[in-house]
Design a protein around this motif. Structure first.
Motif, PDB file in Angstrom:
ATOM      1  N   LYS A  95      47.490  19.901  63.599  1.00 19.26           N
ATOM      2  CA  LYS A  95      47.938  18.232  62.506  1.00 19.26           C
ATOM      3  C   LYS A  95      49.959  17.827  62.361  1.00 19.26           C
ATOM      4  CE  LYS A  95      43.483  18.229  59.139  1.00 19.26           C
ATOM      5  NZ  LYS A  95      43.210  18.724  58.204  1.00 19.26           N
ATOM      6  N   ALA A  96      50.224  19.241  62.818  1.00 16.53           N
ATOM      7  CA  ALA A  96      51.076  19.137  62.152  1.00 16.53           C
ATOM      8  C   ALA A  96      52.040  17.651  63.345  1.00 16.53           C
ATOM      9  CB  ALA A  96      52.434  20.554  62.507  1.00 16.53           C
ATOM     10  N   LYS A  97      53.309  17.587  62.684  1.00 15.48           N
ATOM     11  CA  LYS A  97      54.466  16.530  63.098  1.00 15.48           C
ATOM     12  C   LYS A  97      54.933  17.186  63.803  1.00 15.48           C
ATOM     13  CE  LYS A  97      55.010  14.142  58.978  1.00 15.48           C
ATOM     14  NZ  LYS A  97      55.844  12.770  57.657  1.00 15.48           N
ATOM     15  N   LYS A  98      55.172  18.471  63.224  1.00 12.79           N
ATOM     16  CA  LYS A  98      56.459  18.817  64.107  1.00 12.79           C
ATOM     17  C   LYS A  98      56.648  20.386  63.464  1.00 12.79           C
ATOM     18  CE  LYS A  98      61.053  20.300  63.870  1.00 12.79           C
ATOM     19  NZ  LYS A  98      62.719  19.595  63.237  1.00 12.79           N
ATOM     20  N   ILE A  99      56.253  21.382  65.261  1.00 11.56           N
ATOM     21  CA  ILE A  99      56.760  22.791  65.095  1.00 11.56           C
ATOM     22  C   ILE A  99      57.941  23.401  64.926  1.00 11.56           C
ATOM     23  CG2 ILE A  99      55.306  24.469  65.446  1.00 11.56           C
ATOM     24  CD1 ILE A  99      53.080  22.967  65.959  1.00 11.56           C
ATOM     25  N   TYR A 100      58.474  24.328  64.421  1.00 12.41           N
ATOM     26  CA  TYR A 100      59.677  25.123  64.959  1.00 12.41           C
ATOM     27  C   TYR A 100      59.409  26.250  65.014  1.00 12.41           C
ATOM     28  CZ  TYR A 100      59.959  24.592  59.991  1.00 12.41           C
ATOM     29  OH  TYR A 100      59.940  24.319  58.446  1.00 12.41           O
ATOM     30  N   ARG A 101      60.029  26.855  65.386  1.00 10.35           N
ATOM     31  CA  ARG A 101      60.039  28.603  65.313  1.00 10.35           C
ATOM     32  C   ARG A 101      61.109  28.782  64.245  1.00 10.35           C
ATOM     33  NH1 ARG A 101      60.177  33.238  68.456  1.00 10.35           N
ATOM     34  NH2 ARG A 101      59.666  32.205  70.497  1.00 10.35           N
ATOM     35  N   ILE A 102      60.608  30.218  63.288  1.00 10.20           N
ATOM     36  CA  ILE A 102      61.144  30.450  62.115  1.00 10.20           C
ATOM     37  C   ILE A 102      62.547  31.461  62.615  1.00 10.20           C
ATOM     38  CG2 ILE A 102      61.081  31.765  60.419  1.00 10.20           C
ATOM     39  CD1 ILE A 102      58.556  31.642  59.657  1.00 10.20           C
TER      40      ILE A 102
END
Length: 156
Positions: free
Chosen positions: A145-152
């Motif tokens: 569902k994510a609009k954006k995914i990023y590495r922490i």
């Protein structure tokens, strides 16, 4: 009972739908203890049974100092109010976060461990946790569902 391994992103079990629980028995009580032990072994605030490889509709949420722990059997969202962007992570996808649109407020119903009907009205972090964990029961990950995914980014 035991700390169970939390299934990781890519495991097919995480994409499967869970079965309804029909009664409280020794097996269910063991599952509840495994969920608690496994959650408290890490830093998360919620865990769904499929994340430890059990396809049953059971979730455990503990916002730590913010609310009492919540164990819910056969949970379902019966009302969603409003929408907002939410930053989410998942114990099954460590090292990443994403932006997901979630309701501002939810009403959730299910069964308690005493097999009583219970209902929660939740806002903020608790509402997001309910949505996130209940999605797991249908084989839905926040990454779906994510609009954006990023590495922490690790702090140096």
């Amino acid at each position: 009972m035991a700390v169970k391994q939390i299934l990781q992103f890519g495991d097919n079990i995480l994409k499967r739908s869970s079965r309804r629980v029909e009664k409280v028995d020794e097996e269910l009580l063991g599952l509840v203890e495994d969920l608690k032990d496994s959650l408290y072994n890490g830093t998360g605030i919620g865990l769904a049974a499929p994340q430890i490889g059990v396809l049953k509709k059971v979730i455990f949420i503990d916002l730590r100092d913010k609310t009492e722990p919540i164990l819910l059997i056969n949970p379902k969202i019966i009302k969603k109010i409003g929408k907002e962007d939410s930053v989410e992570g998942c114990l099954s996808y460590p090292g990443y976060e994403g932006i997901v649109v979630r309701p501002k407020k939810v009403i959730v119903a299910g069964k308690s461990l005493k097999w009583e009907d219970v209902e929660y009205t939740a806002e903020g972090l608790l509402a997001k946790a309910f949505c996130h964990e209940i999605d797991h029961l249908s084989g839905i990950l926040y990454t779906d569902k994510a609009k954006k995914i990023y590495r922490i980014q690790e702090e140096e």
